[in-house]
Design an enzyme around this catalytic site. Structure first.
Site, mmCIF file in Angstrom:
data_model
loop_
_atom_site.group_PDB
_atom_site.id
_atom_site.type_symbol
_atom_site.label_atom_id
_atom_site.label_comp_id
_atom_site.label_asym_id
_atom_site.label_seq_id
_atom_site.Cartn_x
_atom_site.Cartn_y
_atom_site.Cartn_z
ATOM 1 N N ARG A 119 34.606 33.958 28.347
ATOM 2 C CA ARG A 119 35.637 34.445 29.268
ATOM 3 C C ARG A 119 36.247 35.670 28.611
ATOM 4 N NH1 ARG A 119 39.516 32.338 33.267
ATOM 5 N NH2 ARG A 119 41.530 33.366 32.972
ATOM 6 N N HIS A 146 33.681 36.443 38.787
ATOM 7 C CA HIS A 146 34.181 35.107 38.448
ATOM 8 C C HIS A 146 33.337 34.072 39.216
ATOM 9 C CE1 HIS A 146 36.627 32.061 36.913
ATOM 10 N NE2 HIS A 146 37.819 32.384 37.374
ATOM 11 N N GLN A 149 34.306 30.131 39.577
ATOM 12 C CA GLN A 149 35.374 29.856 40.532
ATOM 13 C C GLN A 149 34.849 29.862 41.960
ATOM 14 O OE1 GLN A 149 38.921 29.151 40.085
ATOM 15 N NE2 GLN A 149 38.439 28.555 42.179
ATOM 16 N N ASP A 241 44.248 36.287 45.995
ATOM 17 C CA ASP A 241 44.409 36.204 44.539
ATOM 18 C C ASP A 241 45.626 37.042 44.167
ATOM 19 O OD1 ASP A 241 43.942 35.620 41.882
ATOM 20 O OD2 ASP A 241 42.206 36.944 41.666
ATOM 21 N N CYS A 281 42.581 31.011 43.654
ATOM 22 C CA CYS A 281 41.963 30.566 42.403
ATOM 23 C C CYS A 281 42.977 30.100 41.365
ATOM 24 C CB CYS A 281 41.071 31.664 41.840
ATOM 25 S SG CYS A 281 41.930 33.207 41.482
ATOM 26 N N ARG A 309 36.307 23.002 39.961
ATOM 27 C CA ARG A 309 35.817 23.782 38.825
ATOM 28 C C ARG A 309 35.107 22.859 37.835
ATOM 29 N NH1 ARG A 309 38.284 28.576 37.180
ATOM 30 N NH2 ARG A 309 36.971 28.387 35.327
#
Length: 322
Positions: A119, A146, A149, A241, A281, A309
């Site tokens: 990450r 991502h 996600q 987001d 998210c 997730r």
């Protein structure tokens, strides 16, 4: 009556063993459907209390240069539940922080662990890591993509709607890594996609061209607009987001001003289908990109989405480590 579990076809078993999971461009629709089906089966086993430890004795190395709550916990817990072990490595804990080449780190870590999760900020670092590693590399987030996600989002959407083909996803806000991964994935799952962003905050141009090709191949709709109402009209899923992602804190005030009309609120969501879902998210800034009435309201499935997730990442680990 219990919901029947999806059948895993023989050709799918071990097909993804040794593969990286960096973005959706390298995965076919059939392979992505397999990951969703595998996640459903793994989730079912956990809910039934059925032990499932195919990764007994396996180790995941986890590199973090971006802070995290959900990513770290879900991957660590996932490896533990699968019988394996996860090692957390923060940026300052490794020689990468002192200038060691990514290629050297990749080659050394491949001698120790069975997969690497990273990450970080620069997507190019993940690509380079995967190029030199001999074990699977999983992209847990970069500034460009991502994918873990979005795979969790798709699983959640399927759970609530029963099917994916022909549904419409509306993304409203910053054309960031979430939007980039969504436009890549949606056509491969047979989803129509509409993205509304302010001028100057569009999705990555190269990813847009990829997504257009995927949409043409699948016969799905892919629309980019500046009008959030156009994006949300008759949508099955409304997604947003944060307006300023990690590393963009200095732009916060400017972004709040430019994104004000892109807030997901009750007025905007009246244009969606009556049974629309809302996703984010997380973490969310209530009162900025979304109002409390929406994220805490009856259409919101953000915590089911967050749980998933765990299940999709377990599926990725099982499929790629083997």
């Amino acid at each position: 009556m219990a919901k029947p579990m999806p059948v895993i076809k023989e050709w799918q078993v071990d097909r993804l063993k040794g593969r990286d999971f960096i973005d959706f461009a390298d995965y076919s629709p059939a392979e992505l459907d397999y990951l969703i089906s595998l996640a459903e089966r793994i989730k079912h086993k956990q809910k039934m209390g059925e032990p499932y430890q195919p990764l007994l004795g396996k180790t995941l190395g986890m590199f973090f240069t971006k802070a995290s709550t959900r990513t770290r916990v879900s991957f660590e817990v996932g490896m533990y539940q699968l019988g394996g072990h996860a090692i957390f490595l923060a940026g300052n804990d490794t020689q990468l922080g002192r200038g060691e080449p990514i290629s050297d780190t990749a080659k050394v870590m491949s001698r120790y662990v069975d997969a690497i999760m990273i990450r970080t900020f620069a997507h190019e670092d993940v690509v380079e890591l995967a190029e030199h590693a001999s074990v699977p590399v999983i992209n847990a987030l970069t500034d460009l993509h991502h994918p873990c996600q979005v795979l969790a989002d798709v699983l959640t959407l399927k759970e609530y709607k029963g099917t994916l083909k022909g549904l419409t996803v509306a993304y409203v806000g910053d054309g960031n890594n979430m939007a980039n991964s969504w436009i890549q994935a949606a056509p491969k799952f047979g989803l129509n996609m509409r993205v509304a962003t302010p001028e100057g905050y569009e999705c990555d141009p190269a990813v847009v061209e990829q997504a257009k090709a995927f949409a043409e191949e699948s016969g799905t709709e892919l629309v980019f607009t500046k009008d959030p109402v156009e994006a949300v009209k008759d949508a099955d899923l409304v997604y947003t987001d944060v307006w300023a992602s990690m590393g963009q804190e200095a732009e916060q005030a400017e972004r709040v001003e430019k994104f004000a009309v892109y807030q997901v609120n009750e007025a905007l969501c009246r244009h969606a289908k009556p049974d629309y879902l809302f996703m984010h998210c997380l973490p969310a800034h209530r009162g900025e990109e979304v109002t409390s009435e929406i994220i805490d309201g009856p259409h919101s499935v953000v915590f089911d989405e967050a749980e998933n997730r765990l299940h999709v990442q377990k599926a990725i680990l099982v499929a790629t480590i083997g």
